[in-house]
Design an enzyme around this catalytic site. Structure first.
Site, PDB file in Angstrom:
ATOM      1  N   SER A  63       0.805  -1.210   0.000  1.00 34.18           N
ATOM      2  CA  SER A  63       0.000   0.000   0.000  1.00 34.18           C
ATOM      3  C   SER A  63       0.842   1.266   0.000  1.00 34.18           C
ATOM      4  CB  SER A  63      -0.927   0.005   1.227  1.00 34.18           C
ATOM      5  OG  SER A  63      -0.183  -0.169   2.413  1.00 34.18           O
TER       6      SER A  63
ATOM      7  N   HIS B 262      -2.394  -2.763  -6.153  1.00 33.72           N
ATOM      8  CA  HIS B 262      -2.882  -2.389  -4.826  1.00 33.72           C
ATOM      9  C   HIS B 262      -4.399  -2.440  -4.782  1.00 33.72           C
ATOM     10  CE1 HIS B 262      -3.413   0.943  -1.586  1.00 33.72           C
ATOM     11  NE2 HIS B 262      -3.490  -0.258  -1.060  1.00 33.72           N
TER      12      HIS B 262
ATOM     13  N   GLU C  46      -5.258   0.082  -7.692  1.00 37.28           N
ATOM     14  CA  GLU C  46      -4.168   0.934  -8.174  1.00 37.28           C
ATOM     15  C   GLU C  46      -3.138   0.046  -8.856  1.00 37.28           C
ATOM     16  OE1 GLU C  46      -3.132   4.868  -5.714  1.00 37.28           O
ATOM     17  OE2 GLU C  46      -3.004   3.070  -4.494  1.00 37.28           O
TER      18      GLU C  46
ATOM     19  N   ASN D  23      -3.053   6.148  -0.619  1.00 37.09           N
ATOM     20  CA  ASN D  23      -2.576   6.290   0.750  1.00 37.09           C
ATOM     21  C   ASN D  23      -1.779   7.563   0.986  1.00 37.09           C
ATOM     22  OD1 ASN D  23      -3.768   4.118   2.039  1.00 37.09           O
ATOM     23  ND2 ASN D  23      -2.251   2.695   1.234  1.00 37.09           N
TER      24      ASN D  23
END
Length: 290
Positions: free
Chosen positions: A119, A140, A152, A190
């Site tokens: 992440s 991700h 992602e 993130n």
């Protein structure tokens, strides 16, 4: 390259979810973890998730049974040797990931693709631990994997276009919307989300508001489906800390410094839902208490 068989390393919340959506999409899936207990918990979670989809009419009995039959649990890493794509979904700890990726690189057939569900850790850095950086990519998934649409897709510096195209196609087959982003610490999701959670934690530490008040303000004032502290507990405070450390070290800006309260809670073993206590308390099923 055609992907027919997918390996997933790590049968935790993320890995079991990835295994489930891959199996639902018709892929043969090898799900590996270190201990039988971890595998059993992961499989139990998959059965519960598929059962709910069956109850709601989103899967028929044939699709439900077929998905379960395509998941092959194992404790042996060598059982992934003939996979076309292997997704690493273990703890967000770079040295541990690097050790695993080196093992996988030596085991897999030369044309196989390697993906990390990290992440936050830069994909180029992980890829450099292998002898196949052109066939290495970030994939991700969002939590909970069976319900969240986004993946992602992060290309490392040497990732080939063929690898990216194959992984994008696989994600779409799993019913996901792949979005390609560049390789920076935290990527997009993130890099934006975790500083917000960290700031909410800092507000608790400074006495700006109680956890319930902070969560309520963000839900009602910003229309968030879940408050930031509830979300941090759901993600796992240890994972939140790991991501903030990657952001702080990788981007070199103190605005990404982890809150001292976050660090202290992780040191105390208060990790959120998975430990039964974080900013809130939880029962054995992960439901809030009180």
């Amino acid at each position: 390259m055609e992907i027919r068989k997918i390996g997933v390393v790590g049968a935790g919340q993320m890995g079991s979810g990835i295994a489930q959506v891959a199996a639902q999409a018709g892929y043969e899936v090898v799900l590996r973890d270190l201990e039988q207990g971890y595998l059993e918990r992961g499989l139990a979670g998959i059965r519960r998730s598929l059962g709910k989809l069956l109850e709601k009419g989103k899967l028929d009995q044939s699709a439900h049974d077929g998905a379960l039959s395509r998941i092959h649990p194992t404790l042996e890493l060598r059982d992934l040797a003939d996979c076309d794509l292997v997704v690493e979904a273990i703890v967000e700890h770079e040295p541990t990931k690097l050790e695993l990726l080196r093992e996988l690189d030596a085991l897999l057939k030369p044309q196989a693709l390697l993906a990390s569900n990290t992440s936050s850790i830069p994909i180029t850095r992980l890829a450099a631990a292998t002898g196949r950086p052109e066939r290495f990519i970030g994939m991700h998934f969002m939590n909970p994997v069976p319900l969240m649409e986004l993946v992602e897709v992060i290309r490392g510096y040497l990732t080939s276009q063929e690898t990216s195209a194959a992984v994008v196609a696989a994600a779409r087959r799993m019913g996901k919307t792949p979005v390609e982003v560049n390789d920076y610490p935290g990527f997009v999701a993130n890099r934006i989300l975790l500083p917000m959670l960290n700031e909410a934690i800092q507000c608790v530490m400074e006495g700006v508001g109680e956890p319930e008040a902070i969560d309520t303000i963000m839900k009602l004032g910003m229309n968030h489906p879940m408050g930031p502290l509830t979300l941090a507990d759901f993600i796992g405070l240890d994972t939140c800390l790991s991501v903030m450390e990657v952001l702080h070290q990788g981007l070199g800006d103190d605005k990404y410094r982890p809150s001292p309260l976050l660090r202290k809670m992780v040191q105390a073993g208060l990790l959120g839902r998975k430990s039964g206590r974080g900013f809130y308390r939880y029962d054995e099923k992960g439901n809030k208490i009180g």
